[in-house]
Design an enzyme around this catalytic site. Sequence first.
Site, short mmCIF file in Angstrom:
data_model
loop_
_atom_site.label_atom_id
_atom_site.label_comp_id
_atom_site.label_asym_id
_atom_site.label_seq_id
_atom_site.Cartn_x
_atom_site.Cartn_y
_atom_site.Cartn_z
N HIS A 157 -3.78 7.23 1.52
CA HIS A 157 -4.04 5.92 0.92
C HIS A 157 -5.47 5.53 1.24
O HIS A 157 -5.91 5.65 2.40
CB HIS A 157 -3.05 4.89 1.48
CG HIS A 157 -3.45 3.48 1.23
ND1 HIS A 157 -3.76 3.01 -0.03
CD2 HIS A 157 -3.62 2.42 2.08
CE1 HIS A 157 -4.09 1.74 0.06
NE2 HIS A 157 -4.02 1.35 1.32
N ASN A 164 -10.15 -0.29 -2.21
CA ASN A 164 -8.73 -0.15 -1.86
C ASN A 164 -7.89 -0.81 -2.96
O ASN A 164 -7.82 -2.03 -3.04
CB ASN A 164 -8.50 -0.80 -0.50
CG ASN A 164 -7.04 -0.79 -0.06
OD1 ASN A 164 -6.13 -0.60 -0.85
ND2 ASN A 164 -6.82 -1.02 1.22
N CYS A 186 0.82 -1.23 0.00
CA CYS A 186 0.00 0.00 0.00
C CYS A 186 0.85 1.27 0.00
O CYS A 186 0.40 2.32 -0.46
CB CYS A 186 -0.94 0.01 1.20
SG CYS A 186 -2.11 -1.34 1.14
O1 UT7 Z 1 -4.61 -1.04 2.69
C1 UT7 Z 1 -4.14 -1.15 4.00
C2 UT7 Z 1 -4.53 -2.42 4.56
N1 UT7 Z 1 -5.89 -2.63 4.95
C3 UT7 Z 1 -6.55 -1.88 5.84
O2 UT7 Z 1 -6.16 -0.82 6.23
C4 UT7 Z 1 -7.83 -2.46 6.41
C5 UT7 Z 1 -7.90 -2.22 7.89
N2 UT7 Z 1 -9.00 -2.90 8.54
C6 UT7 Z 1 -10.30 -2.64 8.32
O3 UT7 Z 1 -10.61 -1.80 7.52
C7 UT7 Z 1 -11.34 -3.39 9.11
O4 UT7 Z 1 -10.69 -4.20 10.07
C8 UT7 Z 1 -12.29 -4.26 8.27
C9 UT7 Z 1 -13.27 -3.34 7.51
C10 UT7 Z 1 -11.50 -5.11 7.31
C11 UT7 Z 1 -13.13 -5.17 9.14
O5 UT7 Z 1 -13.84 -4.42 10.08
P1 UT7 Z 1 -13.83 -4.84 11.61
O6 UT7 Z 1 -14.71 -3.93 12.29
O7 UT7 Z 1 -12.39 -4.91 12.06
O8 UT7 Z 1 -14.47 -6.28 11.53
P2 UT7 Z 1 -13.95 -7.69 12.05
O9 UT7 Z 1 -13.10 -8.33 11.02
O10 UT7 Z 1 -13.42 -7.60 13.43
O11 UT7 Z 1 -15.32 -8.41 12.14
C12 UT7 Z 1 -16.42 -7.94 12.95
C13 UT7 Z 1 -17.63 -8.78 12.63
C14 UT7 Z 1 -17.33 -10.27 12.67
O12 UT7 Z 1 -18.51 -10.94 13.09
P3 UT7 Z 1 -18.64 -11.48 14.60
O13 UT7 Z 1 -17.50 -12.43 14.79
O14 UT7 Z 1 -18.55 -10.24 15.46
O15 UT7 Z 1 -19.98 -12.13 14.59
C15 UT7 Z 1 -17.07 -10.60 11.24
O16 UT7 Z 1 -17.32 -11.95 10.92
O17 UT7 Z 1 -18.07 -8.50 11.31
C16 UT7 Z 1 -18.05 -9.70 10.54
N3 UT7 Z 1 -17.63 -9.36 9.18
C17 UT7 Z 1 -18.51 -9.12 8.20
N4 UT7 Z 1 -19.85 -9.11 8.16
C18 UT7 Z 1 -20.44 -8.80 6.98
C19 UT7 Z 1 -16.37 -9.23 8.70
N5 UT7 Z 1 -16.42 -8.90 7.40
C20 UT7 Z 1 -17.72 -8.83 7.06
C21 UT7 Z 1 -18.40 -8.52 5.86
N6 UT7 Z 1 -19.74 -8.52 5.88
N7 UT7 Z 1 -17.74 -8.22 4.71
#
Ligand code: UT7
Length: 331
Positions: A258, A288, A113
């Site tokens: 970014h 992204n 990135c």
């Molecule tokens: O380019 C540089 C690199 N990347 C980044 O900078 C990304 C940085 N991270 C993020 O943007 C966030 O961590 C994400 C958007 C990827 C994920 O958001 P989060 O709030 O950290 O979600 P999580 O992975 O901790 O998941 C929370 C909940 C989980 O469910 P439970 O276990 O609480 O029931 C996941 O299974 O949300 C669920 N979940 C989803 N639900 C619907 C994770 N992804 C999805 C999805 N749709 N796409």
Amino acid sequence: MTRAVFLGTGMAVPDRVVTNDDLASLMDTSDEWIRTRTGISERRWVREGETGVSLALRASRAALEMAALAPADIDAIVYATSTPDHFAPGGGVYLQDQLGTGPVPALDVRAQCSGFIYALSVADAWIRAGSYRRILVVGSEVQSTGMDLSTEGRHTAVIFADGAGAAVLGPTDDDSRGIIGFDIHSEGAQAEHLWVDAPGSMYHPRISAKHIEEGRHFLQMDGKEVFRHAVVRMPESVRAVLAARGLTPADIGLLIPHQANLRISEMVQKSLGLSQDQVYNNIMRYGNTTSATIPIALDECVRSGRVKQGDLLVFTAFGSGFTWGSALVRW
Ligand code: UT7
């Protein structure tokens, strides 16, 4: 003293639009979840036959046209990608061939990135040293072919996307404009929070049916860890690149962060005390695109008149490696 200035910019994205509802038909997700957590409405994915290099070629031609230069005028290529068309060689040499420059050096930069900022720093140093005069700097990625599109991979699949951005740089003796400086870092201890494990030359063979069965060829991310570091490192780096020249965030004309996640950009903006007018985001439309987000956003800002001569610009990025950094530019 010689400085590097931007002579032209360009971008290219696939024409295949993938909406959040399209993703909801592939995995258990929803438009509401994706918009709320990431700000993304739609992104672009390549069709079969379109590649990172073909996107880079379109972006480069647009940048050359703006610069009123021909491929033969380019003295070197610096090509940032984390998703090369092939394991080896990198994308730069294919771009050199397809664009039809002379047999100029083509260097791939693998800083994910942060790739465009790292690539710019190399081009800037080459121009300042007098090694090369006109340098094409590219960020190009195809992420869509390396993601787990099942529900298991939904936290990465909804974010990453495909696209390319390019810039042509050249020398100037006018020290009131051009690239002013950089602040760049890495922290390899965090590498496996965002990585693609295989193929890898440490494995015998580099890729096996077992790797594929285990999904180790997919982009894997611990989103929470990446998020936590990104919202600290980007503001820290922006402050550092400014402070080294006696400047503060209040001096910024436009910050192009970014495009990792709109929530990250909003937290960076808040942490730096910037107004909405001082920050450009387009992740809603493109997702992204890793090393391509900054040059795509820059090209949109240049072509729409959002960036004007004399403006103080800051680019900042954070991602896999971890790598992060910022560039300071007087347009
Ligand atoms: O380019 C540089 C690199 N990347 C980044 O900078 C990304 C940085 N991270 C993020 O943007 C966030 O961590 C994400 C958007 C990827 C994920 O958001 P989060 O709030 O950290 O979600 P999580 O992975 O901790 O998941 C929370 C909940 C989980 O469910 P439970 O276990 O609480 O029931 C996941 O299974 O949300 C669920 N979940 C989803 N639900 C619907 C994770 N992804 C999805 C999805 N749709 N796409």
